[in-house]
Motif scaffolding. Structure first.
Motif, PDB file in Angstrom:
ATOM      1  N   THR A 153       0.957  -1.402  -0.081  1.00  0.00           N
ATOM      2  CA  THR A 153      -0.453  -0.037  -0.680  1.00  0.00           C
ATOM      3  C   THR A 153       0.904   1.349  -0.338  1.00  0.00           C
ATOM      4  O   THR A 153       0.467   2.178  -0.531  1.00  0.00           O
ATOM      5  CB  THR A 153      -0.955  -0.059   1.343  1.00  0.00           C
ATOM      6  OG1 THR A 153      -0.096  -0.629   2.274  1.00  0.00           O
ATOM      7  CG2 THR A 153      -1.545  -1.348   1.096  1.00  0.00           C
ATOM      8  N   ARG A 154       1.998   1.174   0.456  1.00  0.00           N
ATOM      9  CA  ARG A 154       2.463   2.314   0.676  1.00  0.00           C
ATOM     10  C   ARG A 154       4.283   1.681   1.536  1.00  0.00           C
ATOM     11  O   ARG A 154       4.662   0.810   1.941  1.00  0.00           O
ATOM     12  CB  ARG A 154       1.839   3.304   1.846  1.00  0.00           C
ATOM     13  CG  ARG A 154       0.594   4.008   1.659  1.00  0.00           C
ATOM     14  CD  ARG A 154       0.596   5.777   1.982  1.00  0.00           C
ATOM     15  NE  ARG A 154      -0.284   6.089   1.962  1.00  0.00           N
ATOM     16  CZ  ARG A 154      -1.381   6.837   0.721  1.00  0.00           C
ATOM     17  NH1 ARG A 154      -0.230   7.197  -0.334  1.00  0.00           N
ATOM     18  NH2 ARG A 154      -2.307   6.982   1.225  1.00  0.00           N
ATOM     19  N   HIS A 155       4.993   2.784   0.895  1.00  0.00           N
ATOM     20  CA  HIS A 155       6.317   2.491   1.523  1.00  0.00           C
ATOM     21  C   HIS A 155       7.372   3.196   3.020  1.00  0.00           C
ATOM     22  O   HIS A 155       7.780   3.267   3.051  1.00  0.00           O
ATOM     23  CB  HIS A 155       6.774   2.594  -0.282  1.00  0.00           C
ATOM     24  CG  HIS A 155       6.918   1.980  -0.971  1.00  0.00           C
ATOM     25  ND1 HIS A 155       7.501   0.439  -1.034  1.00  0.00           N
ATOM     26  CD2 HIS A 155       6.097   1.624  -1.851  1.00  0.00           C
ATOM     27  CE1 HIS A 155       6.424  -0.416  -1.818  1.00  0.00           C
ATOM     28  NE2 HIS A 155       6.003   1.127  -2.767  1.00  0.00           N
ATOM     29  N   LYS A 156       6.265   2.803   3.754  1.00  0.00           N
ATOM     30  CA  LYS A 156       6.910   3.573   4.940  1.00  0.00           C
ATOM     31  C   LYS A 156       7.198   2.456   5.897  1.00  0.00           C
ATOM     32  O   LYS A 156       7.311   1.571   5.711  1.00  0.00           O
ATOM     33  CB  LYS A 156       5.929   3.983   5.492  1.00  0.00           C
ATOM     34  CG  LYS A 156       4.420   5.236   5.212  1.00  0.00           C
ATOM     35  CD  LYS A 156       3.701   5.139   6.227  1.00  0.00           C
ATOM     36  CE  LYS A 156       2.764   6.008   5.924  1.00  0.00           C
ATOM     37  NZ  LYS A 156       1.333   6.761   7.179  1.00  0.00           N
ATOM     38  N   SER A 157       9.149   3.130   5.999  1.00  0.00           N
ATOM     39  CA  SER A 157       9.687   2.263   6.487  1.00  0.00           C
ATOM     40  C   SER A 157       8.815   0.999   7.648  1.00  0.00           C
ATOM     41  O   SER A 157       9.653   0.078   7.504  1.00  0.00           O
ATOM     42  CB  SER A 157      10.890   2.589   6.691  1.00  0.00           C
ATOM     43  OG  SER A 157      10.715   3.474   7.943  1.00  0.00           O
ATOM     44  N   GLU A 158       8.634   1.399   8.893  1.00  0.00           N
ATOM     45  CA  GLU A 158       8.347   0.511   9.539  1.00  0.00           C
ATOM     46  C   GLU A 158       7.429   0.052   8.795  1.00  0.00           C
ATOM     47  O   GLU A 158       7.396  -1.367   9.526  1.00  0.00           O
ATOM     48  CB  GLU A 158       7.577   1.333  10.810  1.00  0.00           C
ATOM     49  CG  GLU A 158       6.163   2.176  10.439  1.00  0.00           C
ATOM     50  CD  GLU A 158       5.946   3.347   9.501  1.00  0.00           C
ATOM     51  OE1 GLU A 158       4.977   4.177   9.413  1.00  0.00           O
ATOM     52  OE2 GLU A 158       7.475   4.093   9.321  1.00  0.00           O
ATOM     53  N   ASP A 184       5.719  -4.881  -6.337  1.00  0.00           N
ATOM     54  CA  ASP A 184       7.098  -4.727  -5.506  1.00  0.00           C
ATOM     55  C   ASP A 184       8.078  -5.649  -4.643  1.00  0.00           C
ATOM     56  O   ASP A 184       9.147  -5.839  -4.423  1.00  0.00           O
ATOM     57  CB  ASP A 184       6.245  -3.969  -4.287  1.00  0.00           C
ATOM     58  CG  ASP A 184       5.784  -2.868  -4.270  1.00  0.00           C
ATOM     59  OD1 ASP A 184       6.522  -2.045  -4.844  1.00  0.00           O
ATOM     60  OD2 ASP A 184       4.736  -2.557  -3.406  1.00  0.00           O
ATOM     61  N   TYR A 185       7.009  -7.240  -4.506  1.00  0.00           N
ATOM     62  CA  TYR A 185       8.046  -8.542  -4.323  1.00  0.00           C
ATOM     63  C   TYR A 185       7.172  -9.300  -4.758  1.00  0.00           C
ATOM     64  O   TYR A 185       6.285  -9.723  -5.240  1.00  0.00           O
ATOM     65  CB  TYR A 185       7.472  -8.878  -2.644  1.00  0.00           C
ATOM     66  CG  TYR A 185       8.117  -7.313  -1.983  1.00  0.00           C
ATOM     67  CD1 TYR A 185       9.468  -7.821  -1.469  1.00  0.00           C
ATOM     68  CD2 TYR A 185       7.266  -6.948  -1.682  1.00  0.00           C
ATOM     69  CE1 TYR A 185      10.355  -6.620  -0.294  1.00  0.00           C
ATOM     70  CE2 TYR A 185       8.482  -5.654  -0.823  1.00  0.00           C
ATOM     71  CZ  TYR A 185       9.630  -5.893  -0.216  1.00  0.00           C
ATOM     72  OH  TYR A 185      10.159  -4.670   0.570  1.00  0.00           O
ATOM     73  N   HIS A 186       8.069 -10.670  -4.950  1.00  0.00           N
ATOM     74  CA  HIS A 186       7.211 -11.543  -5.605  1.00  0.00           C
ATOM     75  C   HIS A 186       8.139 -12.792  -5.053  1.00  0.00           C
ATOM     76  O   HIS A 186       9.595 -12.877  -4.700  1.00  0.00           O
ATOM     77  CB  HIS A 186       8.766 -11.973  -7.284  1.00  0.00           C
ATOM     78  CG  HIS A 186       8.071 -10.862  -8.056  1.00  0.00           C
ATOM     79  ND1 HIS A 186       7.048 -11.054  -9.016  1.00  0.00           N
ATOM     80  CD2 HIS A 186       8.455  -9.649  -8.162  1.00  0.00           C
ATOM     81  CE1 HIS A 186       6.633 -10.190 -10.582  1.00  0.00           C
ATOM     82  NE2 HIS A 186       7.632  -8.954  -9.426  1.00  0.00           N
ATOM     83  N   MET A 233      -1.673  -8.459   6.794  1.00  0.00           N
ATOM     84  CA  MET A 233      -0.690  -7.524   6.910  1.00  0.00           C
ATOM     85  C   MET A 233      -1.573  -6.056   6.019  1.00  0.00           C
ATOM     86  O   MET A 233      -1.058  -6.048   5.023  1.00  0.00           O
ATOM     87  CB  MET A 233       0.924  -7.736   6.414  1.00  0.00           C
ATOM     88  CG  MET A 233       0.951  -9.208   6.704  1.00  0.00           C
ATOM     89  SD  MET A 233       2.553  -9.457   6.218  1.00  0.00           S
ATOM     90  CE  MET A 233       3.792  -8.250   6.396  1.00  0.00           C
ATOM     91  N   GLU A 234      -1.362  -5.030   7.239  1.00  0.00           N
ATOM     92  CA  GLU A 234      -1.643  -3.979   6.929  1.00  0.00           C
ATOM     93  C   GLU A 234      -0.805  -3.085   5.324  1.00  0.00           C
ATOM     94  O   GLU A 234      -1.462  -2.647   4.602  1.00  0.00           O
ATOM     95  CB  GLU A 234      -1.354  -2.822   8.286  1.00  0.00           C
ATOM     96  CG  GLU A 234      -2.057  -2.781   9.240  1.00  0.00           C
ATOM     97  CD  GLU A 234      -1.769  -1.736  10.314  1.00  0.00           C
ATOM     98  OE1 GLU A 234      -1.710  -1.021   9.731  1.00  0.00           O
ATOM     99  OE2 GLU A 234      -1.589  -2.256  11.574  1.00  0.00           O
ATOM    100  N   ALA A 235       0.736  -3.581   5.375  1.00  0.00           N
ATOM    101  CA  ALA A 235       1.368  -3.763   4.156  1.00  0.00           C
ATOM    102  C   ALA A 235       0.952  -3.558   2.712  1.00  0.00           C
ATOM    103  O   ALA A 235       0.955  -3.258   1.584  1.00  0.00           O
ATOM    104  CB  ALA A 235       3.130  -3.632   4.457  1.00  0.00           C
ATOM    105  N   VAL A 236       0.290  -4.673   3.118  1.00  0.00           N
ATOM    106  CA  VAL A 236      -0.580  -5.421   1.508  1.00  0.00           C
ATOM    107  C   VAL A 236      -1.481  -5.176   1.471  1.00  0.00           C
ATOM    108  O   VAL A 236      -2.459  -4.808   1.687  1.00  0.00           O
ATOM    109  CB  VAL A 236      -0.075  -6.825   1.747  1.00  0.00           C
ATOM    110  CG1 VAL A 236      -0.884  -7.873   0.446  1.00  0.00           C
ATOM    111  CG2 VAL A 236       1.091  -6.942   2.674  1.00  0.00           C
ATOM    112  N   GLU A 237      -1.651  -4.329  -0.354  1.00  0.00           N
ATOM    113  CA  GLU A 237      -2.553  -3.725  -1.387  1.00  0.00           C
ATOM    114  C   GLU A 237      -2.680  -5.390  -1.801  1.00  0.00           C
ATOM    115  O   GLU A 237      -4.674  -5.013  -1.588  1.00  0.00           O
ATOM    116  CB  GLU A 237      -2.558  -2.547  -1.303  1.00  0.00           C
ATOM    117  CG  GLU A 237      -3.305  -2.545  -3.222  1.00  0.00           C
ATOM    118  CD  GLU A 237      -2.628  -1.309  -3.525  1.00  0.00           C
ATOM    119  OE1 GLU A 237      -2.841  -1.485  -4.801  1.00  0.00           O
ATOM    120  OE2 GLU A 237      -1.944  -0.305  -2.964  1.00  0.00           O
ATOM    121  N   SER A 238      -2.513  -5.594  -2.540  1.00  0.00           N
ATOM    122  CA  SER A 238      -2.645  -6.685  -3.377  1.00  0.00           C
ATOM    123  C   SER A 238      -1.676  -8.447  -3.124  1.00  0.00           C
ATOM    124  O   SER A 238      -0.699  -7.635  -3.447  1.00  0.00           O
ATOM    125  CB  SER A 238      -3.405  -6.284  -4.214  1.00  0.00           C
ATOM    126  OG  SER A 238      -2.204  -5.880  -5.513  1.00  0.00           O
TER     127      SER A 238
END
Length: 152
Positions: free
Chosen positions: A74-79, A105-107, A129-134
């Motif tokens: 979703t976003r690339h905030k470091s934490e 972003d990742y494979h 996980m909050e960071a995962v958009e899709s």
């Protein structure tokens, strides 16, 4: 590290059979056992040989489902990014994970017992996980080339 043809042969044989005896390997590459041992030790000390291990057959191990998963954050905030990376590193289902350029972003290469286990991985881990958009899944139907050896 500069490698000559003999070094490459040593590494080729070790990658094919890391359990080969020092004496047999020395015979195959035309060296004395002590000189060969010193070379292999130098490869280990330099980090060229990262580890030794066994290659398992996933089907025989009861892991019949494999997929390549493309993850968009979703976003690339470091934490949040650090949290994602740490969490992925703890999951046995994730054999490999690469940060890449392009749309995802990742494979990741993921392995599970079956589709139900993979769905559980998605629903109870990845999508929480909050960071995962899709995540887009490409199921691996069959291996075309699966050679772990590299030759420097």
């Amino acid at each position: 590290m500069h490698l000559d043809d003999r070094d490459r042969k040593i590494l080729e044989v070790l990658q094919a059979d890391s359990r080969i005896s020092n004496a047999d390997l020395a015979d195959q590459v035309g060296m004395s056992a002590s000189a060969l041992w010193r070379r292999v030790r130098a490869f280990e000390d330099a980090g060229l040989i990262a580890r030794y291990g066994a290659v398992l057959d996933p089907e025989v191990a009861g892991l019949g489902f494999q997929a390549v998963v493309h993850v968009q954050l979703t976003r690339h905030k470091s934490e949040k990014l650090d949290e994602f990376v740490r969490a992925i590193q703890t999951r046995r289902e994730v054999l490999e994970c690469y940060a890449t350029t392009g749309q995802a972003d990742y494979h990741m290469r993921v392995i599970c017992a079956d589709l139900k286990a993979y769905n559980d991985f998605l629903e109870n881990f990845l999508f929480r996980m909050e960071a995962v958009e899709s995540a887009q899944t490409n199921v691996i139907l069959r291996a075309i080339k699966k050679d772990a050896a590299i030759l420097p």
